[in-house]
Write a protein that holds these residues in place. Structure first.
Motif, mmCIF file in Angstrom:
data_model
loop_
_atom_site.group_PDB
_atom_site.id
_atom_site.type_symbol
_atom_site.label_atom_id
_atom_site.label_comp_id
_atom_site.label_asym_id
_atom_site.label_seq_id
_atom_site.Cartn_x
_atom_site.Cartn_y
_atom_site.Cartn_z
ATOM 1 N N UNK A 19 16.328 19.255 29.914
ATOM 2 C CA UNK A 19 16.350 20.863 29.447
ATOM 3 C C UNK A 19 17.688 22.297 29.218
ATOM 4 N N UNK A 20 18.708 21.604 29.682
ATOM 5 C CA UNK A 20 19.671 22.234 28.490
ATOM 6 C C UNK A 20 20.124 22.424 26.762
ATOM 7 N N UNK A 21 19.578 21.299 26.750
ATOM 8 C CA UNK A 21 19.602 20.922 24.965
ATOM 9 C C UNK A 21 17.991 21.822 24.662
ATOM 10 N N UNK A 22 16.614 21.383 25.656
ATOM 11 C CA UNK A 22 15.670 22.071 25.618
ATOM 12 C C UNK A 22 15.860 23.710 25.085
ATOM 13 N N UNK A 23 16.767 24.252 26.155
ATOM 14 C CA UNK A 23 17.272 26.138 26.045
ATOM 15 C C UNK A 23 18.023 26.387 24.560
ATOM 16 N N UNK A 24 19.184 24.610 24.345
ATOM 17 C CA UNK A 24 20.211 25.356 23.377
ATOM 18 C C UNK A 24 19.304 25.557 21.955
ATOM 19 N N UNK A 25 18.323 24.181 22.014
ATOM 20 C CA UNK A 25 17.590 24.457 20.372
ATOM 21 C C UNK A 25 16.523 25.294 20.320
ATOM 22 N N UNK A 26 15.725 26.254 21.504
ATOM 23 C CA UNK A 26 15.076 27.328 21.169
ATOM 24 C C UNK A 26 15.776 28.150 21.127
ATOM 25 N N UNK A 27 17.327 28.161 21.709
ATOM 26 C CA UNK A 27 17.478 29.630 21.259
ATOM 27 C C UNK A 27 18.612 29.682 19.848
ATOM 28 N N UNK A 28 18.467 28.512 19.317
ATOM 29 C CA UNK A 28 18.853 28.183 17.935
ATOM 30 C C UNK A 28 18.181 28.838 17.006
ATOM 31 N N UNK A 48 9.144 21.090 18.093
ATOM 32 C CA UNK A 48 8.187 19.693 18.398
ATOM 33 C C UNK A 48 8.832 18.811 18.468
ATOM 34 N N UNK A 49 10.276 18.992 18.626
ATOM 35 C CA UNK A 49 11.892 18.370 19.247
ATOM 36 C C UNK A 49 11.241 18.846 21.118
ATOM 37 N N UNK A 50 10.795 20.504 21.131
ATOM 38 C CA UNK A 50 11.159 20.357 22.536
ATOM 39 C C UNK A 50 9.829 19.857 22.600
ATOM 40 N N UNK A 51 8.803 20.582 22.174
ATOM 41 C CA UNK A 51 7.718 19.814 23.020
ATOM 42 C C UNK A 51 7.728 18.336 23.614
ATOM 43 N N UNK A 52 8.331 17.427 22.255
ATOM 44 C CA UNK A 52 8.280 16.217 22.797
ATOM 45 C C UNK A 52 9.334 15.904 24.377
ATOM 46 N N UNK A 53 10.245 16.707 24.632
ATOM 47 C CA UNK A 53 10.876 16.769 25.585
ATOM 48 C C UNK A 53 10.671 17.146 26.915
ATOM 49 N N UNK A 54 9.809 18.421 26.311
ATOM 50 C CA UNK A 54 9.287 18.815 27.667
ATOM 51 C C UNK A 54 8.211 17.907 28.351
ATOM 52 N N UNK A 55 7.934 16.960 27.660
ATOM 53 C CA UNK A 55 6.712 15.850 28.043
ATOM 54 C C UNK A 55 7.825 15.311 28.638
ATOM 55 N N UNK A 115 -0.808 2.535 20.183
ATOM 56 C CA UNK A 115 -0.544 4.039 18.856
ATOM 57 C C UNK A 115 0.843 2.957 19.048
ATOM 58 N N UNK A 116 1.817 2.196 18.612
ATOM 59 C CA UNK A 116 2.716 1.596 18.024
ATOM 60 C C UNK A 116 2.032 0.719 17.078
ATOM 61 N N UNK A 117 0.630 0.534 17.495
ATOM 62 C CA UNK A 117 0.371 -0.887 16.356
ATOM 63 C C UNK A 117 0.110 -0.056 15.433
ATOM 64 N N UNK A 118 -0.596 1.207 15.623
ATOM 65 C CA UNK A 118 -0.789 2.184 14.530
ATOM 66 C C UNK A 118 -0.031 2.566 13.480
ATOM 67 N N UNK A 119 1.324 2.785 14.091
ATOM 68 C CA UNK A 119 2.297 3.220 12.967
ATOM 69 C C UNK A 119 2.407 4.604 12.807
ATOM 70 N N UNK A 120 2.075 5.204 13.684
ATOM 71 C CA UNK A 120 1.507 6.954 13.629
ATOM 72 C C UNK A 120 3.191 7.641 13.504
ATOM 73 N N UNK A 121 3.146 8.472 12.840
ATOM 74 C CA UNK A 121 4.477 9.012 12.860
ATOM 75 C C UNK A 121 4.368 10.721 12.809
ATOM 76 N N UNK A 122 4.863 10.956 13.694
ATOM 77 C CA UNK A 122 5.257 12.903 13.739
ATOM 78 C C UNK A 122 5.301 13.705 12.851
ATOM 79 N N UNK A 123 4.911 14.720 12.555
ATOM 80 C CA UNK A 123 5.091 16.181 11.265
ATOM 81 C C UNK A 123 6.278 16.083 10.901
ATOM 82 N N UNK A 124 6.947 16.915 11.432
ATOM 83 C CA UNK A 124 8.093 17.100 11.213
ATOM 84 C C UNK A 124 9.390 16.668 11.945
ATOM 85 N N UNK A 125 9.909 15.587 12.732
ATOM 86 C CA UNK A 125 10.521 14.820 13.313
ATOM 87 C C UNK A 125 9.931 13.363 12.366
#
Length: 166
Positions: A19-28, A48-55, A115-125
């Motif tokens: 949570x603190x990392x999400x706040x710091x990243x969004x503030x930055x 994208x990082x904050x979205x993944x972290x929120x999950x 999904x791991x077998x498909x090898x798909x990767x996220x666009x920005x991360x």
């Protein structure tokens, strides 16, 4: 019980840290967009990082919430039914929750493997997308553990509700 205390401490530490990392990243990210100019495009990955972290934040916290009796429920209604019928309603709820969470964890694991077998990767991360499907799998395993411990009497997840009724 020592292992459960350690698990709780790890979960709490993880939830607070994420949570603190999400706040710091969004503030930055806000500062970079406000004052950065061309520098702001270097922070496109933050959303994208904050979205993944929120999950992961949500699914790590569900076990703690269940353990602490913080899940939504109409406990006055539940207790009246249990009293009038004599049914072990709390045990039935725990057993149903356990089976449901094990089933959802199994489905989540199957999706993660697929999904791991498909090898798909996220666009920005550029992270493997299977991480998104791993969060609910872990969360449902943690909830299933709490339901099992409540079913077997190792924890009393209903104690908070009883204390609040007094």
């Amino acid at each position: 019980m020592k292992a459960l205390s350690l698990l709780r401490a790890v979960e709490r530490f993880t939830v607070v840290t994420v949570f603190l990392l999400m706040v710091a990243l969004y503030f930055m990210n806000v500062l970079a967009r406000q004052f950065g100019g061309t520098f702001a495009s270097d922070f496109a990955w933050v959303e994208e990082a904050v979205r993944l972290m929120s999950l992961f934040l949500v699914f790590f916290a569900v076990g703690l919430a269940l353990d602490d009796g913080r899940h939504v429920g109409v406990h006055t209604w539940r207790d009246r039914i249990a009293t009038s019928t004599g049914l072990p309603l709390r045990k039935l709820i725990d057993a149903t929750g356990l089976v449901f969470c094990i089933y959802l964890a199994w489905l989540g694991l199957q999706m993660t493997i697929f999904v791991h077998g498909m090898g798909q990767r996220s666009p920005t991360l550029n992270l493997p997308v299977f991480w998104i499907y791993l969060a609910p799998t872990v969360g449902f395993v943690l909830m299933a553990l709490r339901y099992l411990l409540s079913l077997t009497g190792k924890i009393d997840r209903f104690a908070r509700q009883e204390a609040e009724n007094i």
